[in-house]
Each structure stands twice: as structure tokens, then as C-alpha cells.
Write a protein that holds these residues in place. Structure first.
Motif, PDB file in Angstrom:
ATOM      1  N   SER A 167       0.907  58.155  43.496  1.00  0.00           N
ATOM      2  CA  SER A 167       1.085  58.114  42.037  1.00  0.00           C
ATOM      3  C   SER A 167      -0.207  57.849  41.272  1.00  0.00           C
ATOM      4  CB  SER A 167       2.110  57.031  41.674  1.00  0.00           C
ATOM      5  OG  SER A 167       1.611  55.754  42.018  1.00  0.00           O
ATOM      6  N   LYS A 249       6.312  63.119  35.000  1.00  0.00           N
ATOM      7  CA  LYS A 249       6.545  61.733  34.602  1.00  0.00           C
ATOM      8  C   LYS A 249       5.765  61.446  33.341  1.00  0.00           C
ATOM      9  CE  LYS A 249       5.636  57.085  36.180  1.00  0.00           C
ATOM     10  NZ  LYS A 249       4.813  56.288  37.025  1.00  0.00           N
ATOM     11  N   TYR A 314      16.017  54.232  36.915  1.00  0.00           N
ATOM     12  CA  TYR A 314      16.491  52.850  37.058  1.00  0.00           C
ATOM     13  C   TYR A 314      17.991  52.748  36.794  1.00  0.00           C
ATOM     14  CZ  TYR A 314      11.495  52.027  36.885  1.00  0.00           C
ATOM     15  OH  TYR A 314      10.143  52.080  37.153  1.00  0.00           O
TER      16      TYR A 314
END
Ligand code: PBG
Ligand code: ZN
Length: 325
Positions: A167, A249, A314
Motif C-alpha cells: 500500500s 482507494k 469496515y
């Protein structure tokens, strides 16, 4: 005025629930979802993350129970983030076989062997200045970070990880990781690259989640939110380097990027619904302003519509609980 039979009647297929369900173009299920999990070393009780209601940092001692509970709820894939108390200049704990990253992989794979365990492979939770790599004279040193990343992913693979997810937006990271994994015999381990990762203010609550004192900016390595062409080029480069899965993202504000990468590449595509997206919905729902479940559903369908195959969210655990009998 047009005559009744010259009107094009879209409503014909919207009249009943059954019809509408027949006409539905997209769905999501637990098969598509990945739940992020925060693990902090040297704590004895789980810590609530204030900016992300319902999300916790777990101690290693509770990780087994938590991961088993996720598995029993129907979660099939998790993405591990470690919060280190062994930080140094380079983030060397990440390539220590007894370090936090290796330990949390071993604990989770032992707890739920069938769970797909993915590691977030970066350095920002392990470096003193919280940058996503080793800092040279002034800036993050791309190529030194690549060499360290190669050590990190081999240790993660030896610990039993199922998938590597770099990432750090390090140039050349996918090729370097593939080379390192293959050289050690881990040819079967896929790489899910955070290939188009923007420098985003939607990561704000994550910084709280990982207890980051980070006050700086990642503008020197993450993509400017104004740039689409560059974001496509980033993902296509990682595709060419051998990434097995690409990623966009954040999610909601970047559906155009998702759609364009879906058109430009044949690789599976993931989207990360990040901390700020989660908190916006949770806080608005808590204030009675939004219908939480309906809005979550709408956002995940939007990701699917735009072309996402996998969704990191999440909300995954809560969605799994919706399905409970
Ligand atoms: C750092 C990392 C970040 C996230 C995942 N990995 C934050 C950042 O780049 O500053 C964001 C996750 C989230 O906001 O939910 N490599
Ligand atoms: Zn990072």
C-alpha cells in the motif's frame, strides 16, 4: 402531447418487487467483502477507535477469538494492519520473523485456517516518522524501500499469509515483490496492489485508528486527487508488473477511476471504502440523518456498478451480522 402508446414506459419493469429483483443488474455478497483488522502490540484490552464507532484495535491475546468470530459470522477474508511499538527509522520490525506482522499472520492463520489472510504491506505503522518507507536525506527513498519491502513480504509469506497487499505507492513495488516471492518459492501467493491510491483526506480517521502522530503529507508518493489519467497509468503499470488484483482507494469519490480501470484492464479490481467514508456514514446515521443500512447498501452497489469485483470495507462485519438467521 404524445399519445399514450408513444410513451417509452420504463415503469413497466418497476411495478413489483419480483420484477424489480429480476431487473437488478448488480449484487454484492460476503463472497466479495474483505474486513480490515487492526492489531496493536503490548495492549491487554481492545481499544475503541473513537473516530470510527464500532471499530477496535485488538490485542494479540484477543485476536484468535475475534478472527474466529468473524469466520463464524461469514467473513471469509481479512486485511491485517499492525500497530507497532517497535518503531525505528526503517520499519525493520516488518521483516523480523518474530515481529508484529509475522506474529499476527501466524495467529490469524492458526485461529481460522480457512480464512483468507491478507497483509497490508507497508512501513508507516513501523517507522518513527510514520512515512510509508525509509526516509533518506529528505524524502522517502523509493529504491531502499523496495529492498526492505522485498524482505518484508518474504517474512509475511513464511508466516503463512495468503495474499500480499502493498500500500506504499512505491514505484516498482509489484515487480520487486513478485521477484522476491518467486525467488523464495512463493510463486502461488497473489499480489493485490493498492495500484491507484490517492493522497486523500478521507484517511483521517485511519490515522486515529493506527494511533499515528503523523502530521505530514504523503503527497510526494500518493496520487493527486485531481488526476485521473495518472491514476489509470499507475494501475496499468502495476498490471504490467504482474499484479494479480488492482485497487482503487478511496472508493466513493473515485468511481470514475474504478470505471475507467475496469475498462482498461482485464485483472480483478478491488475498491477500498476507507475510514472517512465509514465514519461519515456512521456519524450521520447516529445523528438520525441517514438510514445506515440503506446507505451502506447503496454505496456497495455503486462500487459494483462502477466495476469493482472485491470490496474492502469496515462495514463487512456489520453486513455479515445482517445475514444472521
Ligand atoms: C497506509 C495506509 C493508509 C490506509 C491504508 N494503508 C493511510 C494512508 O495512506 O495514510 C487508509 C485506510 C483508511 O483510511 O481506511 N499505507
Ligand atoms: Zn503506508
Amino acid at each position: 402531447m404524445s399519445s399514450p402508446n408513444s410513451i417509452v414506459r420504463f415503469r413497466r419493469l418497476r411495478r413489483t418487487t419480483n420484477l424489480r429483483q429480476l431487473m437488478r443488474e448488480h449484487v454484492f455478497s460476503l463472497d466479495d467483502l474483505i474486513m480490515p483488522v487492526f492489531v496493536e502490540e503490548n495492549i491487554s484490552e481492545r481499544v475503541a477507535i473513537e473516530s470510527m464507532p464500532g471499530i477496535y484495535r485488538y490485542p494479540e491475546t484477543q485476536l484468535t477469538d475475534y478472527v474466529r468470530s468473524l469466520w463464524h459470522k461469514g467473513i471469509k477474508a481479512i486485511l491485517l494492519f499492525g500497530i507497532s511499538h517497535q518503531k525505528d527509522k526503517e520499519g525493520s520490525d516488518t521483516w523480523n520473523p518474530q515481529g508484529l506482522m509475522a506474529r499476527m499472520i501466524r495467529i490469524t492463520k492458526t485461529a481460522a485456517p480457512q480464512m483468507l489472510v491478507i497483509s497490508d504491506n507497508c512501513f508507516c505503522e513501523y517507522t518513527l516518522n510514520s512515512h510509508c518507507g525509509t526516509t533518506g536525506n529528505r524524502e522517502v527513498d523509493n529504491d531502499k524501500t523496495l529492498a526492505n519491502l522485498q524482505k518484508q513480504v518474504v517474512v509475511a509469506a513464511q508466516a503463512g499469509v495468503d495474499m500480499i497487499a502493498p500500500s506504499g505507492m512505491v514505484d516498482g513495488m509489484v515487480a520487486a515483490i513478485r521477484t522476491a516471492l518467486d525467488a523464495e518459492g512463493f510463486t502461488h501467493i497473489p499480489i493485490m496492489s493498492y495500484s491507484s491510491k490517492f493522497s486523500s483526506s478521507f484517511y483521517g480517521p485511519f490515522r486515529d485508528a493506527v494511533d499515528s502522530s503523523f502530521k505530514g503529507t504523503r503527497d510526494a508518493y500518493q496520487i493527486d486527487c485531481a488526476n485521473a489519467r495518472e491514476a489509470i497509468a499507475e494501475s496499468l503499470q502495476d498490471d504490467a508488473e504482474g499484479a494479480d488484483i488492482l485497487m482503487v482507494k478511496p472508493g466513493m469519490a473515485y468511481l470514475d477511476i474504478l470505471y475507467r480501470i475496469r475498462e482498461a484492464s482485464l485483472k480483478p479490481l478491488a475498491v477500498y471504502q476507507v475510514s472517512g467514508e465509514y465514519s461519515m456514514i456512521k456519524l450521520a446515521a447516529a445523528a438520525g440523518v441517514l438510514d445506515e443500512r440503506a446507505v451502506i447498501t447503496e454505496t456497495l452497489l455503486a462500487f459494483k456498478r462502477a466495476g469493482a469485483n472485491l470490496i474492502i470495507s469496515y462495514f463487512a462485519e456489520a453486513i455479515a451480522e445482517w445475514n444472521k438467521p
